[in-house]
Design a protein around this motif. Structure first.
Motif, PDB file in Angstrom:
ATOM      1  N   PHE A 145       9.375   4.610  -7.333  1.00 43.85           N
ATOM      2  CA  PHE A 145       9.124   5.257  -8.624  1.00 43.85           C
ATOM      3  C   PHE A 145       8.013   4.504  -9.345  1.00 43.85           C
ATOM      4  CE2 PHE A 145      10.193   5.359 -13.267  1.00 43.85           C
ATOM      5  CZ  PHE A 145       9.796   6.676 -13.496  1.00 43.85           C
ATOM      6  N   LEU A 146       7.019   5.264  -9.806  1.00 49.29           N
ATOM      7  CA  LEU A 146       5.903   4.711 -10.567  1.00 49.29           C
ATOM      8  C   LEU A 146       5.992   5.235 -11.995  1.00 49.29           C
ATOM      9  CD1 LEU A 146       3.118   3.253 -10.801  1.00 49.29           C
ATOM     10  CD2 LEU A 146       2.068   5.393 -10.034  1.00 49.29           C
ATOM     11  N   PRO A 147       6.424   4.394 -12.965  1.00 49.19           N
ATOM     12  CA  PRO A 147       6.499   4.856 -14.361  1.00 49.19           C
ATOM     13  C   PRO A 147       5.127   5.279 -14.875  1.00 49.19           C
ATOM     14  CG  PRO A 147       7.680   2.782 -14.048  1.00 49.19           C
ATOM     15  CD  PRO A 147       6.887   3.010 -12.803  1.00 49.19           C
ATOM     16  N   GLY A 148       5.113   6.246 -15.767  1.00 47.86           N
ATOM     17  CA  GLY A 148       3.853   6.723 -16.318  1.00 47.86           C
ATOM     18  C   GLY A 148       3.046   5.629 -16.993  1.00 47.86           C
ATOM     19  N   SER A 149       3.730   4.655 -17.591  1.00 49.69           N
ATOM     20  CA  SER A 149       3.042   3.566 -18.286  1.00 49.69           C
ATOM     21  C   SER A 149       2.423   2.554 -17.332  1.00 49.69           C
ATOM     22  CB  SER A 149       4.020   2.839 -19.214  1.00 49.69           C
ATOM     23  OG  SER A 149       5.094   2.281 -18.466  1.00 49.69           O
ATOM     24  N   GLY A 171       9.205  11.142 -16.341  1.00 49.10           N
ATOM     25  CA  GLY A 171       8.877   9.775 -16.736  1.00 49.10           C
ATOM     26  C   GLY A 171       7.864   9.079 -15.858  1.00 49.10           C
ATOM     27  N   GLY A 172       7.409   9.738 -14.787  1.00 48.08           N
ATOM     28  CA  GLY A 172       6.449   9.066 -13.925  1.00 48.08           C
ATOM     29  C   GLY A 172       6.134   9.843 -12.657  1.00 48.08           C
ATOM     30  N   PHE A 173       5.976   9.093 -11.553  1.00 49.63           N
ATOM     31  CA  PHE A 173       5.542   9.691 -10.303  1.00 49.63           C
ATOM     32  C   PHE A 173       6.277   9.056  -9.128  1.00 49.63           C
ATOM     33  CE2 PHE A 173       2.234   9.654 -13.461  1.00 49.63           C
ATOM     34  CZ  PHE A 173       1.781  10.968 -13.465  1.00 49.63           C
ATOM     35  N   THR A 174       6.261   9.748  -7.986  1.00 50.49           N
ATOM     36  CA  THR A 174       6.853   9.201  -6.772  1.00 50.49           C
ATOM     37  C   THR A 174       5.739   8.695  -5.864  1.00 50.49           C
ATOM     38  OG1 THR A 174       6.873  11.460  -5.888  1.00 50.49           O
ATOM     39  CG2 THR A 174       8.944  10.599  -6.782  1.00 50.49           C
ATOM     40  N   THR A 179       0.840  -1.198   0.000  1.00 52.04           N
ATOM     41  CA  THR A 179       0.000   0.000   0.000  1.00 52.04           C
ATOM     42  C   THR A 179       0.878   1.252   0.000  1.00 52.04           C
ATOM     43  OG1 THR A 179      -1.742  -1.154   1.208  1.00 52.04           O
ATOM     44  CG2 THR A 179      -1.814   1.248   1.212  1.00 52.04           C
ATOM     45  N   GLY A 180       0.500   2.196  -0.836  1.00 56.67           N
ATOM     46  CA  GLY A 180       1.253   3.444  -0.921  1.00 56.67           C
ATOM     47  C   GLY A 180       0.374   4.565  -1.415  1.00 56.67           C
ATOM     48  N   ALA A 181       0.959   5.749  -1.551  1.00 57.26           N
ATOM     49  CA  ALA A 181       0.225   6.924  -2.016  1.00 57.26           C
ATOM     50  C   ALA A 181       1.093   7.722  -2.978  1.00 57.26           C
ATOM     51  CB  ALA A 181      -0.199   7.797  -0.839  1.00 57.26           C
ATOM     52  N   ILE A 182       0.522   8.072  -4.134  1.00 61.20           N
ATOM     53  CA  ILE A 182       1.228   8.908  -5.109  1.00 61.20           C
ATOM     54  C   ILE A 182       1.257  10.337  -4.567  1.00 61.20           C
ATOM     55  CG2 ILE A 182       1.245   9.732  -7.484  1.00 61.20           C
ATOM     56  CD1 ILE A 182      -0.496   7.301  -8.217  1.00 61.20           C
ATOM     57  N   ARG A 210      21.011   0.492  -3.651  1.00 57.99           N
ATOM     58  CA  ARG A 210      20.888   1.749  -4.389  1.00 57.99           C
ATOM     59  C   ARG A 210      19.688   2.572  -3.953  1.00 57.99           C
ATOM     60  NH1 ARG A 210      22.257   0.182 -10.700  1.00 57.99           N
ATOM     61  NH2 ARG A 210      24.366  -0.635 -10.340  1.00 57.99           N
ATOM     62  N   GLY A 211      18.835   1.963  -3.122  1.00 59.44           N
ATOM     63  CA  GLY A 211      17.640   2.674  -2.663  1.00 59.44           C
ATOM     64  C   GLY A 211      16.595   2.839  -3.739  1.00 59.44           C
ATOM     65  N   ASN A 212      16.529   1.893  -4.698  1.00 55.00           N
ATOM     66  CA  ASN A 212      15.599   2.000  -5.821  1.00 55.00           C
ATOM     67  C   ASN A 212      14.453   1.005  -5.682  1.00 55.00           C
ATOM     68  OD1 ASN A 212      17.205   3.951  -6.990  1.00 55.00           O
ATOM     69  ND2 ASN A 212      18.326   2.491  -8.261  1.00 55.00           N
ATOM     70  N   ILE A 213      13.234   1.503  -5.867  1.00 54.57           N
ATOM     71  CA  ILE A 213      12.041   0.650  -5.896  1.00 54.57           C
ATOM     72  C   ILE A 213      11.175   1.107  -7.062  1.00 54.57           C
ATOM     73  CG2 ILE A 213      10.039  -0.230  -4.636  1.00 54.57           C
ATOM     74  CD1 ILE A 213      11.336   0.667  -2.049  1.00 54.57           C
TER      75      ILE A 213
END
Length: 390
Positions: free
Chosen positions: A140-144, A128-131, A119-122, A173-176
């Motif tokens: 990171f939430l890609p636009g597609s 290229g997208g949204f956090t 569960t999360g919130a934009i 790297r702290g990437n999701i």
């Protein structure tokens, strides 16, 4: 033989070395806590900071801002992240925010390993997208990956808790990277299965117009699409679905046909409205004159709408008493209001034959009445042929 004086001289040095080693070992153990999450107890609140005991040699301070809306008081236990064992004032540097992030990462890794939704919130837009805030960890939430279909306005989705699927993550790297679309597609598949099981002809359903084509509109029924043919949108003539529908429009439809083998669904909108052809023979009797509007012109005649859903054909031969071999477009125009006479009616085949010339007196009958055989007339020569004059 060792002299007593030599032993006495070495003892203090040995004692100092042992003490230093013990001190280093103790400090080293505390320093090993750096970068870890521990449980601490609130000792007291000082202005805008909380003094917290985490079981080390010195206490730590945490800004109350890091606790957000949560109220804390002395005696409360909280999870904290140890940034440094000692700062320049000799205090332990603690962070509640980083503790939340570490907790979130641990929970997210577990969810990722088990292929579970999170569960999360934009909350922001980036290139290229949204956090997305996943309870302390940023993703990171890609636009597609926002939706199954392109979303024009993301406003209603911003800040709203909703499920996401983790596509990949790298803690070092702290990437999701997450996807909302994957969740929607999975939910859509479940809804499709449930809908198909209970689908029957005659059912009335609510849907959303997904796409428009020349021959109709595709309607999303919540996991499955159905075709709304252009002829089943309304009883009146519609040349293109865009005349009555728009993409994204909410519509109510009826299941006209359903093929369980191919899972093809045919839908209708006009079937939910009263059929204007009921009692049409009474409303428009043969020989009656009515006003209508020209809706379409062809090589063989013109269609005239008497009311919404009721059209009749004025054949080219029924347009004029005098004009022969003339295209209908030369005599009437689209949207023109005309008076017509009902010549024939077939309510079963839903056909009405109309006449335009019948609303005017036949000039040949009028000529016959006004000019008897043998009377003399004057006229203009229009054409000369080998067999006579016109």
């Amino acid at each position: 033989m060792t002299k007593i004086s030599e032993v006495d001289a070495k003892a203090p040095a040995s004692f100092e070395e042992d003490f230093a080693a013990l001190l280093d070992e103790s400090l080293g153990a505390d320093e090993g806590f750096e970068g870890s999450v521990v449980t601490g107890q609130v000792i007291r609140i000082l202005d805008d900071v909380a003094l917290i005991d985490v079981g080390l040699k010195s206490e730590g301070r945490v800004s109350l801002r890091e606790f957000g809306d949560s109220e804390i008081k002395p005696g409360d236990f909280v999870e904290l992240y140890i940034e440094r064992y000692e700062d320049r004032d000799g205090a332990v540097v603690l962070s509640r925010e980083k503790a939340r992030r570490e907790e979130a990462w641990t929970a997210l890794e577990r969810a990722f390993a088990n292929n579970q939704r999170v569960t999360g919130a934009i909350f922001g837009r980036v290139k290229g997208g949204f956090t997305v805030d996943l309870g302390g960890a940023m993703a990171f939430l890609p636009g597609s990956q926002v939706d199954i279909r392109p979303v024009r306005d993301l406003g209603p989705l911003m800040g709203q808790p909703q499920p996401f699927q983790i596509l990949k993550m790298d803690r070092a790297r702290g990437n999701i990277v997450v996807s909302r679309r994957a969740v929607l597609e999975e939910t859509r598949a479940e809804q499709r299965s449930e809908l198909i099981k209970g689908l029957k002809e005659g059912m009335i359903l609510d849907g959303v117009v997904k796409n428009l084509t020349d021959y109709g509109a595709f309607v999303d029924l919540g996991g499955v699409d159905g075709l709304l043919h252009v002829t089943d949108i309304a009883w009146k003539r519609i040349n293109h679905p865009s005349e009555a529908l728009t993409i994204g429009q909410q519509v109510r439809v009826q299941v006209i046909r359903f093929n369980s083998d191919t899972q093809r669904i045919s839908l209708g909108m006009k079937q939910l409205e009263a059929d204007p052809w009921e009692n049409v023979a009474v409303k428009y009797p043969v020989g009656g004159r009515f006003n209508g509007r020209v809706t379409n012109i062809t090589d063989y005649g013109a269609f005239v709408e008497l009311e919404a859903g009721i059209e009749g054909l004025v054949h080219v031969s029924e347009m004029s008493w005098t004009k022969k071999n003339v295209h209908p477009a030369k005599m009437v125009s689209t949207s023109q209001e005309v008076e017509v006479m009902v010549l024939d009616m077939d309510s079963v085949k839903r056909r009405i034959s109309l006449g335009l010339k019948q609303t005017h007196r036949n000039p040949w009958e009028q000529f016959e009445e006004e000019h008897k055989v043998g009377s003399e007339l004057e006229g203009e020569i229009r054409n000369i042929t080998e067999f006579g004059l016109f």
